[in-house]
Write a protein that holds these residues in place. Structure first.
Motif, short mmCIF file in Angstrom:
data_model
loop_
_atom_site.label_atom_id
_atom_site.label_comp_id
_atom_site.label_asym_id
_atom_site.label_seq_id
_atom_site.Cartn_x
_atom_site.Cartn_y
_atom_site.Cartn_z
N GLN A 1 -6.70 -27.60 13.68
CA GLN A 1 -6.61 -26.52 14.65
C GLN A 1 -7.96 -26.25 15.30
N ALA A 2 -9.02 -26.26 14.51
CA ALA A 2 -10.37 -26.05 15.04
C ALA A 2 -10.73 -27.15 16.04
N GLU A 3 -10.34 -28.38 15.72
CA GLU A 3 -10.61 -29.49 16.62
C GLU A 3 -9.85 -29.35 17.93
N LYS A 4 -8.59 -28.94 17.84
CA LYS A 4 -7.79 -28.72 19.05
C LYS A 4 -8.41 -27.63 19.92
N ASN A 5 -8.82 -26.52 19.28
CA ASN A 5 -9.44 -25.43 20.03
C ASN A 5 -10.72 -25.87 20.71
N TYR A 6 -11.54 -26.61 19.98
CA TYR A 6 -12.80 -27.10 20.53
C TYR A 6 -12.56 -28.06 21.69
N LEU A 7 -11.68 -29.03 21.50
CA LEU A 7 -11.44 -30.01 22.56
C LEU A 7 -10.86 -29.36 23.81
N LYS A 8 -9.97 -28.40 23.62
CA LYS A 8 -9.40 -27.69 24.77
C LYS A 8 -10.48 -26.91 25.51
N ALA A 9 -11.30 -26.17 24.78
CA ALA A 9 -12.36 -25.38 25.40
C ALA A 9 -13.39 -26.27 26.09
N LYS A 10 -13.73 -27.38 25.44
CA LYS A 10 -14.71 -28.29 26.05
C LYS A 10 -14.15 -28.93 27.31
N GLN A 11 -12.87 -29.31 27.30
CA GLN A 11 -12.26 -29.90 28.48
C GLN A 11 -12.22 -28.90 29.63
N ALA B 1 -5.02 -29.66 1.81
CA ALA B 1 -3.98 -29.56 2.84
C ALA B 1 -4.28 -28.39 3.77
N ASP B 2 -4.66 -27.26 3.19
CA ASP B 2 -4.98 -26.10 4.01
C ASP B 2 -6.21 -26.34 4.88
N VAL B 3 -7.23 -26.93 4.28
CA VAL B 3 -8.47 -27.18 5.01
C VAL B 3 -8.23 -28.19 6.12
N ARG B 4 -7.43 -29.20 5.87
CA ARG B 4 -7.13 -30.18 6.92
C ARG B 4 -6.40 -29.52 8.08
N ASP B 5 -5.43 -28.65 7.79
CA ASP B 5 -4.73 -27.93 8.85
C ASP B 5 -5.69 -27.08 9.68
N GLU B 6 -6.58 -26.37 8.99
CA GLU B 6 -7.57 -25.55 9.68
C GLU B 6 -8.49 -26.41 10.54
N THR B 7 -8.87 -27.55 10.01
CA THR B 7 -9.77 -28.45 10.74
C THR B 7 -9.08 -29.02 11.97
N LEU C 1 -16.15 -26.40 14.11
CA LEU C 1 -15.46 -27.64 13.76
C LEU C 1 -16.27 -28.46 12.78
N ARG C 2 -17.56 -28.57 13.00
CA ARG C 2 -18.42 -29.33 12.09
C ARG C 2 -18.43 -28.72 10.70
N MET C 3 -18.44 -27.40 10.62
CA MET C 3 -18.39 -26.74 9.31
C MET C 3 -17.09 -27.06 8.60
N LYS C 4 -15.98 -27.07 9.33
CA LYS C 4 -14.69 -27.40 8.73
C LYS C 4 -14.69 -28.84 8.24
N GLN C 5 -15.29 -29.74 9.00
CA GLN C 5 -15.35 -31.14 8.59
C GLN C 5 -16.18 -31.30 7.32
N ILE C 6 -17.25 -30.56 7.21
CA ILE C 6 -18.07 -30.60 5.99
C ILE C 6 -17.27 -30.06 4.81
N HIS C 7 -16.48 -29.02 5.06
CA HIS C 7 -15.64 -28.45 4.01
C HIS C 7 -14.61 -29.48 3.54
N VAL C 8 -14.02 -30.21 4.47
CA VAL C 8 -13.07 -31.26 4.12
C VAL C 8 -13.73 -32.29 3.20
N GLU C 9 -14.94 -32.69 3.54
CA GLU C 9 -15.65 -33.67 2.72
C GLU C 9 -15.90 -33.13 1.31
N SER C 10 -16.25 -31.86 1.23
CA SER C 10 -16.51 -31.23 -0.06
C SER C 10 -15.24 -31.18 -0.92
N VAL C 11 -14.14 -30.79 -0.30
CA VAL C 11 -12.88 -30.71 -1.03
C VAL C 11 -12.43 -32.11 -1.44
N GLN C 12 -12.69 -33.09 -0.58
CA GLN C 12 -12.33 -34.48 -0.90
C GLN C 12 -13.04 -34.94 -2.16
#
Length: 127
Positions: free
Chosen positions: A52-62, A44-50, A18-29
């Protein structure tokens, strides 16, 4: 069946992804700010991926937190510090006012305790 170390490490992996995706979003921004049309589509693609990654992480962490709440609080704390916070055993031992050897014993006990809960959870999901 997944073992305790793999399970807790997988949650940490999802967080890192998730953190890598967030860094990618910042780079694309930054590229978008420079006016690149390609970057807008990519964003748009990177945001969608991010998302989804956040949802996966939050679900797994919960799910992991729900399982950790089923074991002794000290065991949960040791596992959290070791596998999520990546603390060393000397640091964990110091924080608990234990010798390093005692801390390893408690870690092994916590792993066994969590493994029993994890196995029970996997059996219930399969059944």
């Amino acid at each position: 069946m997944m073992d305790t170390k793999q399970y807790l490490t997988s949650v940490r992996y999802l967080e890192q992804r998730l953190r890598m995706k967030q860094i990618h979003v910042e780079s694309v921004q930054k590229d978008i700010n420079s006016g690149s049309i390609f970057a807008r589509k990519l964003m748009a693609d990177v945001r969608d991926e991010t998302i989804q990654a956040e949802k996966n992480y939050l679900k797994a962490k919960q799910e992991a937190m729900d399982l950790l709440n089923q074991i002794h609080p000290e065991s949960a704390m040791i596992l959290t510090q070791r596998y999520w916070e990546k603390k060393t055993m000397p640091a964990i031992a110091s924080g608990l006012y234990l010798s390093e050897r005692q801390a390893y014993r408690r870690l092994n006990s916590a792993i066994a305790e969590f493994q029993a809960v994890l196995d029970s959870s996997e059996i219930q999901k399969a059944g």
